[in-house]
Design an enzyme around this catalytic site. Structure first.
Site, PDB file in Angstrom:
ATOM      1  N   GLU A 180     103.342  26.381  61.012  1.00 44.47           N
ATOM      2  CA  GLU A 180     102.830  26.492  62.380  1.00 44.47           C
ATOM      3  C   GLU A 180     103.958  26.025  63.293  1.00 44.47           C
ATOM      4  O   GLU A 180     104.192  24.826  63.460  1.00 44.47           O
ATOM      5  CB  GLU A 180     101.591  25.613  62.542  1.00 44.47           C
ATOM      6  CG  GLU A 180     100.432  26.030  61.654  1.00 44.47           C
ATOM      7  CD  GLU A 180      99.645  27.188  62.238  1.00 44.47           C
ATOM      8  OE1 GLU A 180      99.500  27.246  63.471  1.00 44.47           O
ATOM      9  OE2 GLU A 180      99.183  28.046  61.462  1.00 44.47           O
ATOM     10  N   CYS A 191     102.568  23.581  71.626  1.00 49.37           N
ATOM     11  CA  CYS A 191     103.140  24.828  71.115  1.00 49.37           C
ATOM     12  C   CYS A 191     102.583  26.065  71.809  1.00 49.37           C
ATOM     13  O   CYS A 191     103.219  27.111  71.825  1.00 49.37           O
ATOM     14  CB  CYS A 191     102.918  24.938  69.615  1.00 49.37           C
ATOM     15  SG  CYS A 191     101.223  24.616  69.132  1.00 49.37           S
TER      16      CYS A 191
END
Lengths: 488, 497
Positions: free
Chosen positions: A218, A253
Site C-alpha cells: 500500500e 496517501c
C-alpha cells in the site's frame, strides 16, 4: 524496550514459534478469531484516551481526526469483520462446475496463508496497523505487526497494550526501525503486507522474492484533483480542504496532492480556498489546534525545501508560514508552479497544495496519465461526459467524484493502489481475502465413467472425435458420438 | 539462440537490447492510444484467436509432436481443445466481466453511487513453460486480452518449434501492434525483466520464479507465479473393484497421460496404506499395459538435460533398489519406461524435489489417515489428489492440509474447469487464473464513488468541537435516530462510544 537487540536470530525464533502455533491449528477456529477481534474492540474502547494521547504526541493529531480516522474506523472495521466472519469463512459453492468435467461438484474454500508480517506507516499509526491485522486474524493467520518507529508513542502503545488483549502465542508486536525490519524481512513469511513508500516497498518485495512470498504494497502517489468551473464551489472547496488539511495536514496517501483547473477558473478557486481555509483554521493557522504538525524534522525540512526552491516562493498565493520549533507548516496554496519543479515531482505528503492550470480540462488527463499511477484521483464536476471520460481514462487505485478521501471509509470497496501506488487491496472482505488462499475443491465420483474412455490412451480417431464433443460442451453431439454416430 | 521478433518470418536477425526495447515500446504506445480498451477490440482479438486455434490445428499438432512427441489426441485434449474452450468461454462472458459491479452503501452516504470498474493494467509480460508450450502461452494471453491489455509473450526456448510457430502465427491473426511474441533464451528473458511492466505472469520453476519476482520488485511490478511442487495422490481403499479400476486408470492418466509426467499438476507420488500396496501395484501394471502398449503413444522427455536429471534420480542405490516396475531407458530416443518405485528413501532427491517425469514412487503408510500428517510436514503443492469415498478423510484433507487446489477421485481435470481458480500457494506460487480469474488477474479493479452536492453534512469540517464529534459518533454507529436527536439538540452529546 528490554534493551536487547531484535536481530535475525530472534526473528527466526519468533517465526518458528508462530509457525508452530499456526500448524497446531490455534488460529483456525472461528471462536479464536472472534475472541481476538473482540479483544481488539475492547482495547480500542477501553484505551481510547491513551490512543488519542499517543496520536497527539506523535503527530499533534486533533482529537477529532484521531477519532474519525483512526479510532472509529478501526473499531468499525473490527465490528464489521465480527459480523461478517461466519459468511467469509464459509466455502463458496461453485454453481456451474463445467460440462466437460460433469458430473462434478466444486467449491472454493478460503484458508489462511500461515504466518504473516504487517509493516505499517507513521501517518495513521493506529489504524494502518489494526486494519490489516483485522484481516489477517479474521482469515485465521498468525501475525507479526511492526509499527512505524517514526510514530514512537503509538508504537509503544501497541507493544505494551496489544498483548493484553490478544493471544500472544499467535500475535506479536515487534518495535524497531531499520535493523529490526531487516531482521524480520530475512525470514520466510506466508505474506507480507506493507504500507509506506515506494522506495521501501521495493526493498520489501525483493526480500519477499527470496522466499516466493506474496506481498501487498500500500504505497502512495500524487493524487490529482481536477476542478471544473460548473461545481458548487463552496461545497467543493470545503470537501477538498478537509480531504487535504483535515487528513493529518496533508500527510495521507489519499490526500489531494495537486489541483488541475482551467486558467480562467483558477482565480475563483484560489479565493474560495483562501476563505475556506480561514474559516477552518482561523487567521493564524499555526496556532490552530485543528491541524496536525509535521511528523519529524526531516519531513519538515523536505517540505520547506519544496517551498524554498528557486522560483517557487513567488507562486505562493496563500500560507507559507512555518514554525520550525513546533514542526508546523501552515496550509499553503501555490499557483502555476512549473511542471518540473520539485513540488510536482514526488508525493508532497504535507500541507502544500499546488494548482496547475490548463486551457481546457480534457488536457488534464494526459498530464495525469504521464505520471505514475496514483492511489486516488479526484474530479469535481457536474459534466457527466467529463466524469465518464475521467473514470475510463484515468488509472488510479480509486476514483472519487465530487469529494475527497471519503471513499476509503466504505468497507465494501477495495482499497489499494495500482502501478507505483501499490498492489493488492484491503478493507472489509478484501482484507480477509488478501490474507487467504482461495482453495478450489473439485469432487467427482466413479459412477458415470464413460465406457468409451476417450480420455485415455491408446488414442484412436473415434476417441478424438468424442473428446472434441465433450470439450465443445455439446450435449447432442456427445450423445451421437457415444453411439458412434457422427455429425461431421 | 535465434532471436526473432513478430513479423519476421523465420528471420535470423539478432534483435539485441535496443530492438527488444523498441518492440515493447510499440506495445506501450498502442496501449496508451486506448486501442485495446474497447469491447470490440477485445472481442475481435479473441475471435481471431479462436480462428487461429481452429485453422492451424494441424500445425499445432505438428509442433507439439516435434517438441515433445505428444500424440495429437493428447495435444488436443490438453492444449488445443482446452484453449478453444477457454476462448469461447471468454467470448461468452466478456461483456459480463467488463461491466462494473455495483456496491452497496450505507444510508448516510445517500445519494452516493459506488461501483467497482475493472480496467486493464497496461502492458503485461507472459513467460510460459515448455511442457504445455501452447496452453501455458495462450491461456494467460486470453485473460490479458479479455482484460484489455497489450501483451508480450516469451515462449519457452526449450520448445523451439512451438515458439517459432507462435512467433510466426500470432501476428497473422492478432493485432501485432499490441500483442508481441519475443523468442529467445535466458538472456532475452533477462533483458525483458529489466524493462518496466504492468504485470508479469510466469509459469515455471521456483528457482526462476525468484529471479522474476526479484526483477519485478525493482519496478514494483505485480507478479503471478505458477510454479509446481510434488503433487501427491492419496489412494484409499475403495470397496468396489470397478471403482478401484476407474481410480487406477485416472491415476495412470494423471501420472503418465499428460506430457508423460512432465506436468505441474501431474501426480508426483502416491500415498497408500501398506496392506493395499500390492493390489495397487498390480492394478497399475495392468492399466499401464492397456494404455501404453507401445511407447510411440507417449510424449518423450523434453531434452537431454532433463533426461540426465531424471536418470540421476535413480542413481541413488536405495532408490534404484526400490524400483518394482520399469526402469529401462533409451537415451537416443529420450525415452524412459513408466517406472514405479516402492518406498524409496524419503530424503532422497526423488522424494524431495518435484520429479517432473515418468517415475511414480509409492509411499506406504500404516493408516491412510497418516497421509494428512505426511503432507503437513511438506511444502504446499499445486494440488492434492484424494481417491476416496471416506467423507471424514476428505474433510481432513481439505481442512488440515494446504495446496493450490484439492481434487477428489480424479486427476488433472481441474485444469479444464473454468469456474474454479487455478493457482498455487506457498512454494507452489501465488496468483490464480482460468476463466474470470484470468480476467481479474490482468485487471485493476478500480472503485469509483460518485457523490453529489445535494446533501452536505457540515459537521464534517473544522473548526472541530464536541458536538461535531458526537454527531459523527452517531453516524459511524449508523445510529440515525440518535444522530437526529443530537442534531436537534434533544440529546445530550457527551457520552463515549
Amino acid at each position: 524496550m528490554t534493551g536487547e537487540v531484535f536481530d535475525g536470530k530472534k526473528a527466526e525464533v519468533m517465526v518458528k514459534d508462530l509457525r508452530a502455533s499456526f500448524k497446531a491449528g490455534k488460529t483456525k477456529p472461528y471462536e479464536w478469531r472472534v475472541s481476538q477481534l473482540e479483544g481488539i474492540v475492547r482495547m480500542i474502547m477501553e484505551r481510547e484516551t491513551e490512543i488519542m494521547e499517543a496520536l497527539q504526541s506523535d503527530l499533534a493529531k486533533p482529537n477529532m481526526e484521531a477519532y474519525l480516522h483512526e479510532i472509529s474506523l478501526s473499531k468499525a472495521a473490527c465490528l464489521f469483520a465480527l459480523k461478517q466472519l461466519k459468511g467469509w469463512i464459509k466455502p463458496e459453492k461453485v454453481v456451474r462446475a463445467s460440462f466437460t468435467t460433469f458430473p462434478s461438484s466444486a467449491k472454493i474454500v478460503p484458508e489462511p496463508l500461515g504466518v504473516v508480517l504487517i509493516i505499517s506507516a507513521w501517518n495513521y499509526p493506529f489504524s494502518l496497523l489494526i486494519d490489516p491485522a483485522i484481516g489477517a486474524i479474521a482469515a485465521g493467520n498468525a501475525v507479526v505487526v511492526k509499527p512505524s518507529e517514526i510514530a514512537p508513542a503509538t508504537s509503544a502503545f501497541f507493544a505494551e497494550h496489544l498483548p493484553e488483549y490478544v493471544d500472544n502465542s499467535c500475535i506479536k508486536v515487534v518495535e524497531g526501525s531499520i535493523a529490526e525490519t531487516t531482521a524480520l524481512l530475512e525470514q520466510k513469511w506466508d505474506k507480507i503486507f506493507y504500507t509506506g513508500n515506494g522506495r521501501v516497498g521495493r526493498i520489501v518485495m525483493a526480500a519477499a522474492a527470496k522466499h516466493l512470498t506474496p506481498v501487498a504494497l500500500e504505497l502512495g502517489g500524487k493524487s490529482p484533483v481536477i476542478v471544473d468551473s460548473n461545481v458548487n464551489l463552496k461545497v467543493a472547496v470545503k470537501r477538498m480542504a478537509v480531504g487535504k488539511w483535515g487528513c493529518n495536514n496533508g500527510q495521507a496517501c489519499i490526500a489531494p496532492d495537486y489541483i488541475i483547473t482551467t486558467k480562467s477558473f483558477a482565480p475563483k478557486l484560489v479565493d474560495a480556498l483562501k476563505s475556506t481555509l480561514e474559516e477552518f483554521y482561523g487567521e493564524d493557522p499555526l496556532e490552530s489546534a485543528d491541524l496536525s504538525r509535521i511528523v519529524s524534522f526531516s519531513h519538515f525540512k523536505r517540505l520547506t525545501e519544496l517551498l524554498d526552491e528557486e522560483n517557487i516562493p513567488e507562486k505562493i498565493v496563500y500560507g507559507g508560514e512555518r514554525d520550525e520549533k513546533h514542526l508546523k507548516i501552515a496550509p499553503t496554496v501555490l499557483l502555476d508552479v512549473p511542471h518540473d519543479s520539485l513540488i510536482m515531482k514526488d508525493e508532497i505528503f504535507g500541507p502544500l497544495l499546488p494548482i496547475i492550470t490548463v486551457e481546457k480540462l480534457e488536457d488534464s488527463f494526459e498530464l495525469i496519465n504521464s505520471r505514475p499511477k496514483p492511489l486516488a484521483a479526484y474530479l469535481f464536476s457536474k459534466n457527466k461526459k467529463l466524469e465518464e471520460d475521467f473514470v475510463q481514462k484515468v488509472s488510479a487505485g480509486g476514483i472519487l467524484i465530487n469529494d475527497a478521501a471519503l471513499h476509503v471509509t466504505n468497507p465494501h470497496l477495495p482499497f489499494g493502489g495500482v502501478g507505483d501506488s501499490g498492489t493488492g487491496a484491503y478493507h472489509g472482505k478484501f482484507s480477509f481475502d488478501t490474507f487467504s488462499h482461495k482453495k478450489a475443491v473439485l469432487s467427482r465420483g466413479y459412477a458415470t465413467e464413460m465406457r468409451i474412455r476417450a480420455r485415455y490412451p491408446p488414442y484412436t480417431y473415434h476417441k478424438q472425435i468424442l473428446l472434441r464433443r465433450v470439450i465443445d460442451g455439446s450435449f447432442i453431439a456427445l450423445f451421437l458420438g457415444l453411439f458412434g454416430l457422427h455429425r461431421d | 539462440m535465434v532471436l526473432t521478433t513478430t513479423g519476421n518470418k523465420g528471420g535470423d536477425e539478432e534483435m539485441g537490447v535496443l530492438g527488444l526495447e523498441s518492440v515493447v515500446a510499440e506495445a506501450r504506445t498502442t496501449f496508451e492510444s486506448g486501442k485495446t480498451r474497447g469491447f470490440d477490440w477485445r472481442q475481435s482479438q479473441l475471435k481471431s484467436l479462436l480462428r487461429l486455434l481452429k485453422e492451424r490445428e494441424d500445425d499445432m499438432f505438428k509442433v507439439l509432436k516435434d517438441d515433445l512427441g505428444k500424440h495429437r489426441v493428447e495435444a488436443f485434449r490438453d492444449e488445443v481443445g482446452a484453449l478453444v474452450k477457454s476462448t469461447e468461454n471468454a467470448l461468452l462472458y466478456l461483456k459480463n466481466w467488463m461491466s462494473p459491479e455495483r456496491v452497496s452503501l450505507p444510508l448516510v452516504a445517500f445519494p452516493t453511487v459506488a461501483e467497482i470498474v475493472p480496467e486493464p493494467l497496461g502492458v503485461v509480460l507472459v513467460f510460459s513453460s515448455w511442457n504445455f508450450p501452447l496452453g501455458l502461452s495462450l491461456e494467460p494471453l486470453i485473460g490479458a486480452i479479455a482484460a484489455g491489455n497489450a501483451a508480450v509473450l516469451k515462449p519457452s526456448e526449450l520448445a523451439p518449434a512451438t515458439s517459432e510457430f507462435l512467433s510466426d502465427t500470432i501476428p497473422k491473426y492478432l493485432d501485432y501492434e499490441a500483442i508481441k511474441v519475443i523468442q529467445g533464451g535466458p538472456q532475452v528473458a533477462e533483458q525483458l525483466l529489466d524493462l518496466k511492466w504492468d504485470k508479469i505472469f510466469f509459469t515455471g520453476s521456483p528457482k526462476v520464479g525468484r529471479i522474476v519476482m526479484t526483477a519485478a520488485a525493482k519496478h514494483l511490478t505485480p507478479v503471478t507465479l505458477e510454479l509446481g511442487g510434488k503433487c501427491p495422490a492419496i489412494f484409499d481403499s475403495l470397496k468396489s473393484s470397478r471403482d478401484k479400476m476407474v481410480a487406477t486408470e485416472r491415476i495412470v492418466g494423471g501420472k503418465w497421460g499428460a506430457c508423460y509426467g512432465q506436468a505441474c499438476i501431474g501426480i508426483d507420488y502416491l500415498l497408500v496404506e501398506e496392506k493395499y500396496a500390492p493390489i495397487l501395484l498390480e492394478l497399475l501394471k495392468g492399466v499401464l499395459q492397456k494404455f501404453f502398449p507401445n511407447f510411440e503413444l507417449m510424449a518423450r522427455i523434453v531434452n537431454k538435460h532433463h533426461f540426465q536429471r531424471l536418470c540421476n534420480l535413480l542413481k541413488n542405490e536405495s532408490v534404484a533398489a526400490s524400483i518394482v516396475h520399469g526402469g529401462s531407458m533409451n537415451p537416443d530416443k529420450l525415452f524412459i519406461e513408466p517406472t514405479i518405485l516402492l518406498n524409496p528413501p524419503l530424503d532422497a532427491e526423488i522424494m524431495t524435489e518435484e520429479i517432473f517425469g515418468p517415475f511414480l514412487p509409492i509411499i506406504t503408510l500404516k493408516k491412510i489417515e497418516d497421509s494428512v500428517k505426511f503432507l503437513r510436514a511438506r511444502p504446499t503443492p499445486l494440488v492434492i489428489y484424494g481417491f476416496t469415498h471416506d467423507e471424514k478423510l476428505k474433510r481432513r484433507i481439505v481442512e488440515e492440509t494446504s495446496s493450490g487446489c484439492v481434487v477428489f477421485n480424479d486427476a488433472l481435470i481441474q485444469y479444464m474447469c473454468e469456474t474454479i481458480p487455478f493457482g498455487g500457494v506457498g512454494q507452489s506460487g501465488f496468483g490464480q487464473y482460468h476463466g474470470k480469474f484470468s480476467f481479474d488477474n490482468f485487471s485493476n479493479r478500480k472503485p469509483v464513488v460518485r457523490r453529489s452536492f445535494l446533501i452536505e453534512l457540515s459537521f464534517r469540517y473544522p473548526p472541530w468541537n464536541e458536538k461535531k464529534l458526537q454527531l459523527i459518533r452517531h453516524i459511524y454507529c449508523y445510529d440515525y435516530f440518535g444522530f437526529v436527536l443530537c442534531l436537534l439538540g434533544l440529546k445530550r452529546c457527551n457520552y463515549r462510544s
